[in-house]
Design a protein around this motif. Structure first.
Motif, PDB file in Angstrom:
ATOM      1  N   GLY A 501     -26.444   0.506 -50.886  1.00 46.03           N
ATOM      2  CA  GLY A 501     -25.740   1.517 -50.099  1.00 46.03           C
ATOM      3  C   GLY A 501     -25.658   2.880 -50.769  1.00 46.03           C
ATOM      4  O   GLY A 501     -24.916   3.751 -50.311  1.00 46.03           O
ATOM      5  N   GLN A 502     -26.422   3.103 -51.846  1.00 46.71           N
ATOM      6  CA  GLN A 502     -26.452   4.411 -52.519  1.00 46.71           C
ATOM      7  C   GLN A 502     -27.762   5.128 -52.194  1.00 46.71           C
ATOM      8  O   GLN A 502     -28.808   4.488 -52.029  1.00 46.71           O
ATOM      9  N   ARG A 503     -27.691   6.459 -52.127  1.00 44.21           N
ATOM     10  CA  ARG A 503     -28.899   7.243 -51.844  1.00 44.21           C
ATOM     11  C   ARG A 503     -29.799   7.256 -53.090  1.00 44.21           C
ATOM     12  O   ARG A 503     -29.313   7.383 -54.216  1.00 44.21           O
ATOM     13  N   LEU A 504     -31.110   7.116 -52.876  1.00 45.75           N
ATOM     14  CA  LEU A 504     -32.056   7.116 -54.005  1.00 45.75           C
ATOM     15  C   LEU A 504     -32.328   8.545 -54.470  1.00 45.75           C
ATOM     16  O   LEU A 504     -32.280   9.495 -53.672  1.00 45.75           O
ATOM     17  N   ASN A 505     -32.644   8.699 -55.774  1.00 46.94           N
ATOM     18  CA  ASN A 505     -33.007  10.027 -56.271  1.00 46.94           C
ATOM     19  C   ASN A 505     -34.473  10.316 -55.941  1.00 46.94           C
ATOM     20  O   ASN A 505     -35.147   9.509 -55.307  1.00 46.94           O
ATOM     21  N   THR A 506     -34.969  11.464 -56.352  1.00 42.55           N
ATOM     22  CA  THR A 506     -36.326  11.881 -55.954  1.00 42.55           C
ATOM     23  C   THR A 506     -37.411  10.992 -56.553  1.00 42.55           C
ATOM     24  O   THR A 506     -38.544  10.992 -56.086  1.00 42.55           O
ATOM     25  N   GLN A 507     -37.048  10.230 -57.623  1.00 45.42           N
ATOM     26  CA  GLN A 507     -38.016   9.280 -58.200  1.00 45.42           C
ATOM     27  C   GLN A 507     -37.918   7.894 -57.529  1.00 45.42           C
ATOM     28  O   GLN A 507     -38.484   6.917 -58.034  1.00 45.42           O
ATOM     29  N   PHE A 508     -37.144   7.802 -56.432  1.00 46.49           N
ATOM     30  CA  PHE A 508     -36.915   6.531 -55.714  1.00 46.49           C
ATOM     31  C   PHE A 508     -36.234   5.484 -56.599  1.00 46.49           C
ATOM     32  O   PHE A 508     -36.584   4.307 -56.585  1.00 46.49           O
ATOM     33  N   ILE A 509     -35.269   5.936 -57.370  1.00 47.41           N
ATOM     34  CA  ILE A 509     -34.500   5.009 -58.220  1.00 47.41           C
ATOM     35  C   ILE A 509     -33.027   5.123 -57.832  1.00 47.41           C
ATOM     36  O   ILE A 509     -32.517   6.228 -57.593  1.00 47.41           O
ATOM     37  N   CYS A 510     -32.346   3.963 -57.773  1.00 45.77           N
ATOM     38  CA  CYS A 510     -30.907   3.953 -57.506  1.00 45.77           C
ATOM     39  C   CYS A 510     -30.169   4.136 -58.817  1.00 45.77           C
ATOM     40  O   CYS A 510     -30.329   3.325 -59.747  1.00 45.77           O
ATOM     41  N   GLU A 511     -29.364   5.184 -58.908  1.00 44.13           N
ATOM     42  CA  GLU A 511     -28.675   5.470 -60.163  1.00 44.13           C
ATOM     43  C   GLU A 511     -27.421   4.617 -60.344  1.00 44.13           C
ATOM     44  O   GLU A 511     -26.764   4.699 -61.375  1.00 44.13           O
ATOM     45  N   VAL A 512     -27.093   3.785 -59.331  1.00 42.11           N
ATOM     46  CA  VAL A 512     -25.922   2.908 -59.448  1.00 42.11           C
ATOM     47  C   VAL A 512     -26.322   1.517 -59.926  1.00 42.11           C
ATOM     48  O   VAL A 512     -25.820   1.012 -60.913  1.00 42.11           O
ATOM     49  N   CYS A 513     -27.302   0.885 -59.213  1.00 39.48           N
ATOM     50  CA  CYS A 513     -27.671  -0.488 -59.609  1.00 39.48           C
ATOM     51  C   CYS A 513     -28.978  -0.552 -60.370  1.00 39.48           C
ATOM     52  O   CYS A 513     -29.365  -1.611 -60.859  1.00 39.48           O
ATOM     53  N   GLY A 514     -29.712   0.582 -60.462  1.00 35.87           N
ATOM     54  CA  GLY A 514     -30.941   0.618 -61.268  1.00 35.87           C
ATOM     55  C   GLY A 514     -32.190   0.161 -60.530  1.00 35.87           C
ATOM     56  O   GLY A 514     -33.282   0.161 -61.105  1.00 35.87           O
ATOM     57  N   GLN A 515     -32.058  -0.227 -59.283  1.00 38.18           N
ATOM     58  CA  GLN A 515     -33.224  -0.692 -58.527  1.00 38.18           C
ATOM     59  C   GLN A 515     -34.225   0.458 -58.334  1.00 38.18           C
ATOM     60  O   GLN A 515     -33.829   1.568 -57.962  1.00 38.18           O
ATOM     61  N   ALA A 516     -35.524   0.183 -58.600  1.00 42.47           N
ATOM     62  CA  ALA A 516     -36.583   1.177 -58.416  1.00 42.47           C
ATOM     63  C   ALA A 516     -37.435   0.796 -57.203  1.00 42.47           C
ATOM     64  O   ALA A 516     -37.607  -0.386 -56.903  1.00 42.47           O
ATOM     65  N   PHE A 517     -37.923   1.805 -56.478  1.00 42.30           N
ATOM     66  CA  PHE A 517     -38.759   1.600 -55.303  1.00 42.30           C
ATOM     67  C   PHE A 517     -40.044   2.403 -55.475  1.00 42.30           C
ATOM     68  O   PHE A 517     -40.131   3.298 -56.320  1.00 42.30           O
ATOM     69  N   GLU A 518     -41.080   2.101 -54.658  1.00 46.57           N
ATOM     70  CA  GLU A 518     -42.288   2.934 -54.629  1.00 46.57           C
ATOM     71  C   GLU A 518     -42.788   3.031 -53.189  1.00 46.57           C
ATOM     72  O   GLU A 518     -42.536   2.159 -52.363  1.00 46.57           O
ATOM     73  N   MET A 519     -43.481   4.136 -52.886  1.00 39.50           N
ATOM     74  CA  MET A 519     -44.071   4.331 -51.567  1.00 39.50           C
ATOM     75  C   MET A 519     -45.404   3.606 -51.514  1.00 39.50           C
ATOM     76  O   MET A 519     -46.230   3.746 -52.418  1.00 39.50           O
ATOM     77  N   ARG A 520     -45.576   2.787 -50.477  1.00 41.76           N
ATOM     78  CA  ARG A 520     -46.888   2.163 -50.242  1.00 41.76           C
ATOM     79  C   ARG A 520     -47.297   2.584 -48.851  1.00 41.76           C
ATOM     80  O   ARG A 520     -46.800   2.054 -47.862  1.00 41.76           O
ATOM     81  N   GLY A 521     -48.199   3.573 -48.789  1.00 40.20           N
ATOM     82  CA  GLY A 521     -48.519   4.198 -47.509  1.00 40.20           C
ATOM     83  C   GLY A 521     -47.285   4.942 -47.028  1.00 40.20           C
ATOM     84  O   GLY A 521     -46.748   5.798 -47.739  1.00 40.20           O
ATOM     85  N   LYS A 522     -46.775   4.603 -45.827  1.00 42.08           N
ATOM     86  CA  LYS A 522     -45.586   5.280 -45.308  1.00 42.08           C
ATOM     87  C   LYS A 522     -44.331   4.439 -45.498  1.00 42.08           C
ATOM     88  O   LYS A 522     -43.264   4.815 -45.015  1.00 42.08           O
ATOM     89  N   THR A 523     -44.458   3.288 -46.152  1.00 42.06           N
ATOM     90  CA  THR A 523     -43.285   2.412 -46.293  1.00 42.06           C
ATOM     91  C   THR A 523     -42.792   2.401 -47.727  1.00 42.06           C
ATOM     92  O   THR A 523     -43.586   2.464 -48.676  1.00 42.06           O
ATOM     93  N   LEU A 524     -41.473   2.322 -47.857  1.00 48.14           N
ATOM     94  CA  LEU A 524     -40.842   2.239 -49.180  1.00 48.14           C
ATOM     95  C   LEU A 524     -40.582   0.767 -49.475  1.00 48.14           C
ATOM     96  O   LEU A 524     -40.056   0.049 -48.617  1.00 48.14           O
ATOM     97  N   GLN A 525     -40.956   0.339 -50.703  1.00 47.66           N
ATOM     98  CA  GLN A 525     -40.739  -1.070 -51.052  1.00 47.66           C
ATOM     99  C   GLN A 525     -40.125  -1.176 -52.440  1.00 47.66           C
ATOM    100  O   GLN A 525     -40.433  -0.374 -53.325  1.00 47.66           O
ATOM    101  N   PRO A 526     -39.229  -2.182 -52.640  1.00 44.75           N
ATOM    102  CA  PRO A 526     -38.604  -2.324 -53.954  1.00 44.75           C
ATOM    103  C   PRO A 526     -39.602  -2.827 -54.990  1.00 44.75           C
ATOM    104  O   PRO A 526     -40.508  -3.592 -54.673  1.00 44.75           O
TER     105      PRO A 526
END
Length: 542
Positions: A501-526
């Motif tokens: 429930g936290q907004r991701l930073n510009t690197q697609f990382i959650c600064e609260v729980c540490g979860q990182a995401f990446e863009m695959r095509g047009k979809t964001l995936q953890p």
């Protein structure tokens, strides 16, 4: 006839007033009255006059602490039944309690469980089950003497003792409910009750209750203490004979009418027959009831009107009261039938749940909500106030639907979806009041973990992606990708959200729980989901 050891039982009567004095008289006549307890000294004095030598007191605690007293018979006002019965059972006394057993179903269940744990007799005063006419009527019904039962109704009317602490339904109707359940051997599946408050604005003086049973039998109970004369009548209509039990009559208490209906040229024609008076065993019902209590104390047998029977009557009474409060709206009892009275989910008494429906364990449905037919709601959901769901809607587990929301046909919510207060789903794209468009319903899907803010509108035929976040007041008219954050009218994407429930930073990382995401095509995936992320997501959604 009494067993020899029944004479040695010592009974204390609690409450020696309007009805309690009859208990005093009967236990005294049976030779087992040991003490009378009443807060009114005049009631105690009258009891002492009737049963010389009996101990009288105004302290219930004194009765309970006396080891010589084996049992108590509670004839005090209905509001005290639960607390007095509970204290007596805890003090290891056998208990006879006048109807009703308690004023709420959970209290009745608690008394039954307590009696079982303490190994004590718990008997409820449903006096008509000890009446020779009712016993004979039960025999006639069971043996098929009346044929197939079609309809049962009772009138219990009087210009009578008007109570201010309980309404006419709770005062008079338990007798008739008890007998109807006895005769039919089943619980009603639906009840409705209409009433009138004439003397006191908060107490019903007259009620008419309808009962519907699964086998097709219908019943009516009419009770009033604003009637020009006393009438206590029960009519059982079978396809062979009709039976009338008139308790006010001296010598025609039970009469059978072998009326028959012939079909002539496909029209029913009634042939009336003379009534046959059924001979009855003599005996006073209350004496038989008190003697049965003493017998149960000696033999440790289950009373004819035990706690479970009292609870069934209480369940019907409570459903009738719920209907009365809702101006006669029908109330379902199907969910109460069975070995347990506890539903696996909670429905507030002001909410409606139509049948059939499937509702998961631990779900709560709050004030003034309505679940229409054929919905599936998962476990542990929280449905707020003034919510309408259905018909034919599927909601997953762990969803939170806040106040003032309609989840219409065509909308599907997966697990752990959050719907904020007063958000709106539509199911028709271009509605007009004067044109029926229910055939044009367009489906909407909200995927697992998504959150929709207060006052947002989701236009039909859209899909809200997993863990997407719709801002308050947004109007969504196209699909929202997984993890997307959208706001505005029309909604536009302004960022990405983590499962927690936290907004991701510009690197697609959650600064609260540490979860990182990446863009695959047009979809964001953890990326490499941390072990606890799913838990965090679930906690946030819960």
């Amino acid at each position: 006839m009494m067993h020899h050891d029944e004479r040695n039982i010592k009974v204390a009567v609690i409450g020696a007033g309007y009805w309690g004095k009859n208990l005093v008289r009967n236990f005294a006549n049976l030779g087992t009255l040991s003490a009378v307890c009443d807060s009114d000294p005049q009631a105690c004095a009258r009891a002492a006059e009737f049963a010389p030598g009996v101990t009288t007191c105004n302290s219930f605690a004194d009765i309970l602490s006396d080891p010589a007293i084996d049992a108590v018979a509670i004839g005090s006002p209905a509001i005290t039944h639960y607390s007095f019965a509970k204290e007596a059972l805890l003090a290891s006394k056998d208990v006879f309690v006048e109807k009703p057993l308690a004023l709420e179903v959970p209290e009745g269940q608690e008394l039954i469980d307590l009696a079982a744990r303490q190994g004590r007799i718990l008997m409820v005063g449903h006096i008509l089950q000890y009446h020779p006419a009712v016993l004979k009527l039960k025999e006639l019904v069971d043996s098929g003497g009346l044929g197939k039962i079609q309809y049962v109704y009772s009138n219990r009317l009087n210009i009578g003792k008007i109570r201010s602490e309980e309404n006419i339904l709770w005062s008079f109707a338990p007798h008739d409910i008890s007998v109807i359940l006895l005769l039919l051997g089943e619980m009603p599946v639906e009840v409705s009750a209409h009433g009138g408050n004439y003397l006191q604005s908060h107490v019903a003086d007259v009620t008419l209750t309808s009962l519907s049973f699964a086998g097709g039998v219908k019943g009516h109970i009419f009770v009033s203490w604003l009637h020009p004369f006393k009438e206590q009548m029960l009519v059982v209509v079978g396809d062979k004979k009709m039976a009338v039990f008139d308790d006010v009559s001296k010598d025609r208490k039970l009469v059978l009418y072998p009326h028959r209906i012939d079909w002539v040229e496909r029209l029913p024609v009634a042939h009336k027959a003379e009534g046959e008076v059924v001979p009855l065993e003599p005996g006073e019902p209350l004496k038989a009831e008190c003697a049965h209590f003493l017998e149960c104390i000696c033999t440790r047998q289950t009373p004819q009107t035990d706690g479970a029977e009292g609870l069934r009557v209480l369940q019907v009474l409570e459903a009738c009261q719920r209907s009365l409060d809702r101006k006669g709206a029908p109330v379902q009892l199907a969910s109460l039938i069975g070995p347990t009275t506890q539903l696996p989910y909670f429905v507030h008494e002001t909410a409606f749940v139509d049948q059939p429906n499937h509702i998961g364990q631990g779900t709560k449905i709050w004030h003034f909500s309505h679940v229409l037919k054929n919905c599936r709601i998962g476990e542990s959901c929280n449905i707020g106030q003034n919510v309408v769901i259905g018909p034919d809607v599927t909601i997953g587990r762990g969803c939170k639907i806040q106040n003032n929301i309609s989840v219409y046909k065509g909308v599907t919510l997966e697990d752990y979806v959050f719907c904020g207060p007063s958000m709106v789903f539509t199911n028709v794209y271009n509605p007009r009041a004067h044109i029926a468009r229910m055939e044009e319903i367009r489906p909407t899907l909200v995927k697992t973990g998504a959150s929709i803010g207060a006052n947002a509108t989701i236009v039909c035929s859209t899909t809200i992606g997993r863990y997407a976040f719709v801002g308050a007041g947004a109007v969504v008219n196209r699909d929202v990708p997984d993890y997307a954050l959208v706001v505005g009218n029309p909604a536009r994407q302004i960022g990405w959200m983590c499962e927690c429930g936290q907004r991701l930073n510009t690197q697609f990382i959650c600064e609260v729980c540490g979860q990182a995401f990446e863009m695959r095509g047009k979809t964001l995936q953890p990326l490499n989901t941390p072990a606890d992320t799913t838990e965090v997501g679930n906690v946030a959604a819960n």
